[in-house]
Design a protein around this motif. Structure first.
Motif, mmCIF file in Angstrom:
data_model
loop_
_atom_site.group_PDB
_atom_site.id
_atom_site.type_symbol
_atom_site.label_atom_id
_atom_site.label_comp_id
_atom_site.label_asym_id
_atom_site.label_seq_id
_atom_site.Cartn_x
_atom_site.Cartn_y
_atom_site.Cartn_z
ATOM 1 N N LEU A 27 0.863 -1.180 0.000
ATOM 2 C CA LEU A 27 0.000 0.000 0.000
ATOM 3 C C LEU A 27 0.900 1.231 0.000
ATOM 4 C CD1 LEU A 27 -2.714 1.471 0.280
ATOM 5 C CD2 LEU A 27 -2.514 1.204 2.767
ATOM 6 N N ILE A 28 0.742 2.075 -1.009
ATOM 7 C CA ILE A 28 1.532 3.300 -1.099
ATOM 8 C C ILE A 28 0.700 4.473 -0.603
ATOM 9 C CG2 ILE A 28 2.691 4.922 -2.652
ATOM 10 C CD1 ILE A 28 3.426 2.610 -4.435
ATOM 11 N N SER A 29 1.234 5.194 0.365
ATOM 12 C CA SER A 29 0.622 6.432 0.844
ATOM 13 C C SER A 29 1.398 7.590 0.224
ATOM 14 C CB SER A 29 0.691 6.496 2.376
ATOM 15 O OG SER A 29 0.273 7.763 2.854
ATOM 16 N N ALA A 30 0.709 8.418 -0.566
ATOM 17 C CA ALA A 30 1.391 9.496 -1.288
ATOM 18 C C ALA A 30 0.559 10.772 -1.221
ATOM 19 C CB ALA A 30 1.628 9.088 -2.736
ATOM 20 N N ILE B 10 -2.964 5.273 -2.163
ATOM 21 C CA ILE B 10 -3.889 6.249 -1.584
ATOM 22 C C ILE B 10 -3.227 7.619 -1.681
ATOM 23 C CG2 ILE B 10 -5.136 7.036 0.459
ATOM 24 C CD1 ILE B 10 -5.206 4.196 1.465
ATOM 25 N N ALA B 11 -3.861 8.526 -2.410
ATOM 26 C CA ALA B 11 -3.296 9.865 -2.632
ATOM 27 C C ALA B 11 -4.410 10.899 -2.509
ATOM 28 C CB ALA B 11 -2.646 9.945 -4.005
ATOM 29 N N PRO B 12 -4.540 11.535 -1.351
ATOM 30 C CA PRO B 12 -5.613 12.523 -1.170
ATOM 31 C C PRO B 12 -5.560 13.622 -2.222
ATOM 32 C CG PRO B 12 -4.504 12.069 0.911
ATOM 33 C CD PRO B 12 -3.683 11.426 -0.150
ATOM 34 N N GLN B 13 -6.734 14.057 -2.669
ATOM 35 C CA GLN B 13 -6.770 15.203 -3.584
ATOM 36 C C GLN B 13 -7.503 16.360 -2.903
ATOM 37 O OE1 GLN B 13 -9.268 15.093 -7.116
ATOM 38 N NE2 GLN B 13 -10.211 13.174 -6.437
ATOM 39 N N LEU C 156 -9.605 -1.529 2.998
ATOM 40 C CA LEU C 156 -8.843 -2.359 2.071
ATOM 41 C C LEU C 156 -8.400 -3.657 2.729
ATOM 42 C CD1 LEU C 156 -6.505 0.449 0.662
ATOM 43 C CD2 LEU C 156 -8.639 -0.379 -0.351
ATOM 44 N N LEU C 157 -8.019 -4.613 1.891
ATOM 45 C CA LEU C 157 -7.373 -5.813 2.412
ATOM 46 C C LEU C 157 -6.056 -5.401 3.062
ATOM 47 C CD1 LEU C 157 -7.928 -8.339 -0.539
ATOM 48 C CD2 LEU C 157 -9.107 -8.302 1.675
ATOM 49 N N THR C 158 -5.722 -5.991 4.170
ATOM 50 C CA THR C 158 -4.514 -5.609 4.892
ATOM 51 C C THR C 158 -3.269 -5.902 4.067
ATOM 52 O OG1 THR C 158 -5.623 -6.098 6.981
ATOM 53 C CG2 THR C 158 -3.217 -5.893 7.027
ATOM 54 N N PRO C 159 -2.455 -4.892 3.790
ATOM 55 C CA PRO C 159 -1.237 -5.107 3.001
ATOM 56 C C PRO C 159 -0.123 -5.728 3.833
ATOM 57 C CG PRO C 159 -1.362 -2.828 3.668
ATOM 58 C CD PRO C 159 -2.632 -3.476 4.158
ATOM 59 N N ASP C 160 0.923 -6.180 3.154
ATOM 60 C CA ASP C 160 2.096 -6.691 3.868
ATOM 61 C C ASP C 160 2.933 -5.553 4.435
ATOM 62 O OD1 ASP C 160 1.692 -9.518 3.256
ATOM 63 O OD2 ASP C 160 2.151 -8.954 1.191
ATOM 64 N N ILE C 161 3.041 -4.480 3.660
ATOM 65 C CA ILE C 161 3.783 -3.303 4.125
ATOM 66 C C ILE C 161 3.119 -2.041 3.591
ATOM 67 C CG2 ILE C 161 5.987 -4.540 4.197
ATOM 68 C CD1 ILE C 161 6.159 -1.985 1.705
ATOM 69 N N VAL C 162 3.404 -0.923 4.238
ATOM 70 C CA VAL C 162 3.006 0.389 3.729
ATOM 71 C C VAL C 162 4.272 1.141 3.331
ATOM 72 C CG1 VAL C 162 2.029 2.633 4.309
ATOM 73 C CG2 VAL C 162 0.863 0.544 5.033
ATOM 74 N N TYR C 163 4.240 1.701 2.129
ATOM 75 C CA TYR C 163 5.349 2.494 1.599
ATOM 76 C C TYR C 163 4.850 3.936 1.529
ATOM 77 C CZ TYR C 163 8.864 4.018 -1.893
ATOM 78 O OH TYR C 163 9.858 4.676 -2.588
ATOM 79 N N ALA C 164 5.364 4.793 2.382
ATOM 80 C CA ALA C 164 4.924 6.194 2.428
ATOM 81 C C ALA C 164 5.889 7.069 1.650
ATOM 82 C CB ALA C 164 4.828 6.679 3.870
ATOM 83 N N HIS C 165 5.363 7.792 0.681
ATOM 84 C CA HIS C 165 6.212 8.663 -0.121
ATOM 85 C C HIS C 165 6.271 10.037 0.534
ATOM 86 C CE1 HIS C 165 7.825 10.872 -3.563
ATOM 87 N NE2 HIS C 165 8.312 9.717 -3.911
ATOM 88 N N PHE C 166 7.373 10.299 1.196
ATOM 89 C CA PHE C 166 7.662 11.487 1.990
ATOM 90 C C PHE C 166 7.065 11.341 3.401
ATOM 91 C CE2 PHE C 166 8.275 14.696 -1.753
ATOM 92 C CZ PHE C 166 9.296 13.908 -2.235
ATOM 93 N N ASN D 11 0.245 10.732 7.587
ATOM 94 C CA ASN D 11 -1.146 10.468 7.189
ATOM 95 C C ASN D 11 -1.582 9.033 7.497
ATOM 96 O OD1 ASN D 11 -1.346 13.059 6.183
ATOM 97 N ND2 ASN D 11 -1.024 12.466 4.051
ATOM 98 N N ILE D 12 -0.674 8.077 7.324
ATOM 99 C CA ILE D 12 -1.016 6.658 7.440
ATOM 100 C C ILE D 12 -0.687 6.086 8.816
ATOM 101 C CG2 ILE D 12 1.193 5.649 6.668
ATOM 102 C CD1 ILE D 12 -2.237 4.609 5.276
ATOM 103 N N LEU D 13 -0.154 6.905 9.710
ATOM 104 C CA LEU D 13 0.372 6.408 10.991
ATOM 105 C C LEU D 13 -0.685 5.667 11.819
ATOM 106 C CD1 LEU D 13 2.802 6.309 12.926
ATOM 107 C CD2 LEU D 13 1.984 8.472 13.906
ATOM 108 N N LYS D 14 -1.849 6.240 11.971
ATOM 109 C CA LYS D 14 -2.893 5.609 12.789
ATOM 110 C C LYS D 14 -3.226 4.220 12.253
ATOM 111 C CE LYS D 14 -7.660 6.282 14.400
ATOM 112 N NZ LYS D 14 -8.839 7.203 14.393
#
Length: 380
Positions: free
Chosen positions: A4-7, A38-41, A101-111, A117-120
């Motif tokens: 899961l990429i958080s961007a 996931i990329a908020p607009q 979402l289905l639980t991912p193996d890892i979260v990759y946060a861009h910046f 944003n994804i910490l909680k």
């Protein structure tokens, strides 16, 4: 691996920003991973800047794979007094989206802001968090508490830094520790950036083969230095020097490059930039702050000698073999470097060869392979 990429953003045909996130996501997909972004607009930016509102959910086909981009809509408040409310809205929107979402193996946060944003979500789900730290300046932490900075540090499993400068800055801000970090300079996509015959490229752009062409690619603002390049060319007062300025005005900057001999000035789709770079003789970017400049890496992939800033963010990719490094605020020094390379064909050829050799190690495939290995094994 399910990633899961958080961007903070993801490009679309109408809003072509954050191509670097797209390159990473697509290469992760090609290397056998399942990827969701996931990329908020910002509805605020869409209204004020007349930017099209994008679909909340978009599925893009990449080769025989599919990537899902989810863009929760948020209200934002700029960088001023109420900026912390932007953080709150982003966190809330990202958490509500991720938990469905289905639980991912890892979260990759861009910046780092995307890690916030994804910490909680990662704390509640106990999912490993890897942060890609590539900001020009890390300053988001001024909007959050010291306690929250400490939580980000505690729950981050690893940090993917685009430069040694970026790693040191992340540590100084208390966001991580050296043992969790590794440096992976930015990379290019060889399908989009590669060497094209110069005569062919110039014919397509209707340029003369006898001209010396300076290329710039970046936003037209003070930080990137578009007008410093333009002023340097003016100072040389050489009718054989032409220029290409790829980009547009940004950050409320009002001055566009205006030197004589501009062949092209304006924005281009990312996959069209290579043709323009290949028509040039040298790439110039006197930028003041970066994580690791993507445009420099892409220019080297097109075989261009580089003139850029003698600052730490460049030290992982530039050296005497591929560049002339200058004080980015000194227009005369920039002009002198252009003059040297225009009149010294041997040095220009040597720097071109050095740029190509450096670029060969900086493909997006190599970078993502090393990142995945770092995530799986804790090494490169």
């Amino acid at each position: 691996m399910n990633i899961l990429i958080s961007a903070s953003g993801y490009p679309s045909p109408t809003v072509p920003y954050a191509a670097f996130v797209q390159n990473i996501a697509e290469e992760m997909l090609r290397q056998g991973n399942q990827v969701t972004v996931i990329a908020p607009q910002s509805l605020t930016k869409s209204i004020i800047r007349h930017i099209p509102i994008l679909p909340k959910i978009e599925v893009q086909k990449i080769d025989s794979f599919e990537i899902t981009i989810i863009r929760p809509r948020v209200i934002t408040f700029g960088d001023g007094l109420f900026a912390r409310f932007t953080n709150i809205f982003n966190r809330f929107a990202v958490y509500l989206t991720a938990r469905k979402l289905l639980t991912p193996d890892i979260v990759y946060a861009h910046f780092w802001s995307s890690a916030d944003n994804i910490l909680k979500y990662i704390v509640r789900k106990r999912i490993p968090l890897y942060v890609a730290s590539g900001e020009d300046v890390i300053d988001f932490d001024r909007y959050i508490s010291i306690k929250r900075v400490g939580l980000i540090k505690k729950y981050t499993s690893g940090v993917i830094c685009v430069s040694t400068k970026n790693m040191e800055e992340s540590i100084e801000h208390g966001l991580t520790e050296r043992a969790k970090c590794n440096v992976f300079p930015n990379a290019f996509n060889p399908d989009k950036f590669h060497i094209i015959d110069k005569e062919y490229a110039r014919k397509q752009l209707k340029c003369n083969n006898t001209d010396f062409i300076v290329a710039y690619c970046g936003r037209f603002n003070h930080r990137k230095g578009s007008t410093r390049v333009s002023d340097a060319i003016k100072a040389l007062n050489d009718t054989n020097i032409k220029s290409i300025f790829i980009g547009g005005l940004a950050d409320n900057y009002k001055i566009e490059p205006d030197c004589p001999g501009i062949i092209f000035k304006g924005k281009l789709p990312h996959d069209k930039i290579s043709l323009y770079l290949n028509a040039a003789d040298v790439f110039v970017l006197p930028t003041l702050a970066e994580g690791c400049p993507n445009s420099v890496v892409e220019a080297m992939a097109c075989g261009l000698p580089i003139i850029s800033s003698d600052r730490p963010f460049n030290y992982d990719i530039l050296n005497k073999s591929n560049s002339l490094m200058v004080n980015p605020l000194d227009v005369k020094e920039i002009a002198d470097a252009i003059y040297v390379l225009k009149n010294d064909e041997l040095q220009r050829r040597q720097l071109r060869e050095g740029a190509i050799q450096t670029a060969n190690e900086l493909t997006i495939k190599n970078r993502v392979s090393r990142i995945i290995d770092f995530i799986k094994n804790g090494n490169v």
